[in-house]
Design an enzyme around this catalytic site. Structure first.
Site, PDB file in Angstrom:
ATOM      1  N   CYS A 143      -3.090  -0.618  -3.572  1.00  0.00           N
ATOM      2  CA  CYS A 143      -3.930  -0.081  -2.500  1.00  0.00           C
ATOM      3  C   CYS A 143      -3.362   1.225  -1.954  1.00  0.00           C
ATOM      4  O   CYS A 143      -2.184   1.517  -2.121  1.00  0.00           O
ATOM      5  CB  CYS A 143      -4.077  -1.110  -1.384  1.00  0.00           C
ATOM      6  SG  CYS A 143      -2.525  -1.847  -0.855  1.00  0.00           S
ATOM      7  N   CYS A 171       0.817  -1.211   0.000  1.00  0.00           N
ATOM      8  CA  CYS A 171       0.000   0.000   0.000  1.00  0.00           C
ATOM      9  C   CYS A 171       0.856   1.268   0.000  1.00  0.00           C
ATOM     10  O   CYS A 171       1.861   1.344   0.710  1.00  0.00           O
ATOM     11  CB  CYS A 171      -0.948   0.005   1.192  1.00  0.00           C
ATOM     12  SG  CYS A 171      -2.134  -1.354   1.094  1.00  0.00           S
TER      13      CYS A 171
END
Ligand code: C8R
Length: 250
Positions: free
Chosen positions: A156, A74
């Site tokens: 993400c 992420c």
């Protein structure tokens, strides 16, 4: 005797080609510990050996991706289109900031390689393979589409994409970035897309380019968009100076 020599030399060259590809695959793979590289080589080959090199579907690589899945990273995922050299010139030095597909096992193993099979043969060939756009379902193109889709699926947080300000259409609908990756960004995982438009001295496009309107329209509702024009020299500076915080690069 002459014929025997020719046959032996020819046989050796063909063997060498084959094992050269395999040993490149294995030696690149072995740099990433914790994978059974011989097993991955077997799974990889299943996708294209003994097949017409224009009939290798994207899905043929699903077992390979399943055997070496991409881990979500992420806020660090870096995408790119027509900026490969600038991107890697930067990310190779700043692994603390971003991860590209070429930094993953499969991306790094197959980066820059050409391969195909042939009906009736168990071998891997590295020459005489179809070019990128010669036929749609070729082994190399299908691999990059399959890998790029899986890489985009796990993106993400904030994701970054470097686009090229020195070409007519920085967001090109035929690119893998536009046709495969952007449509897979899912608002439940991806919060924001930060476009870095790489500006060289003879740039002809920037963040105001009309093709970027198509990019904002293609984004899943709920994903925020930003675009920043950044000079190539600034990107290089950030690569050369680890003391610059990732968030302060541009
Ligand atoms: N990606 C696609 N293609 C890739 C690749 C990769 O990571 N790595 C390599 N070596 N290649 P382009 P694009 C090769 O036209 O179409 C992912 C392929 O053989 O400049 O938008 C990556 O995640 C192919 O010929 O860009 C990135 O975000 C070219 O490079 C996009 O897709 C494609 O390069 C880039 O794909």
């Amino acid at each position: 005797i002459v014929i025997v020599i020719i046959a032996v030399v020819l046989g050796l060259t063909l063997r060498q080609n084959k094992s050269e590809f395999e040993s490149t695959f294995l030696s690149r793979c072995e740099k990433f510990n914790q994978y059974d590289c011989k097993k991955l080589w077997g799974v990889f080959q299943q996708a294209y050996v003994d097949k017409d090199p224009c009939k290798v579907l994207v899905e043929a690589y699903n077992p390979l991706i399943a055997a070496a899945p991409f881990k979500p990273q992420c806020n660090k995922t870096m995408f790119w289109s027509k900026t490969k050299d600038v991107v890697h010139g930067f990310t190779d030095k700043r692994k603390d900031c971003f991860v590209t597909l070429e930094d993953t096992l499969l991306g790094s193993v197959l980066d820059g390689l050409t391969w195909c099979g042939k009906e009736g043969s168990k071998d891997t060939f590295t020459s005489g393979c179809p070019g990128w756009s010669e036929c749609e379902n070729n082994p190399v193109r299908s691999f990059w589409i399959c890998a790029s889709a899986a890489f985009a699926d796990v993106a993400c947080g904030d994701v970054t994409a470097m686009l090229n300000g020195s070409i007519n259409t920085p967001f090109n609908p035929t690119s893998i970035f536009a046709s495969v990756e952007v449509p897979r960004f899912n608002a439940s995982r991806v919060k924001k897309l930060n476009v870095v438009m790489v500006i060289q001295k003879n740039n002809i496009s920037n963040c105001n380019h009309s093709s970027l309107k198509n990019l904002t329209q293609a984004l899943d509702t709920g994903i925020t968009y930003s675009c920043k024009d950044v000079s190539e020299s600034r990107i290089q500076e950030c690569g050369a100076k680890p003391e610059i915080a990732c968030g302060a690069c541009w």
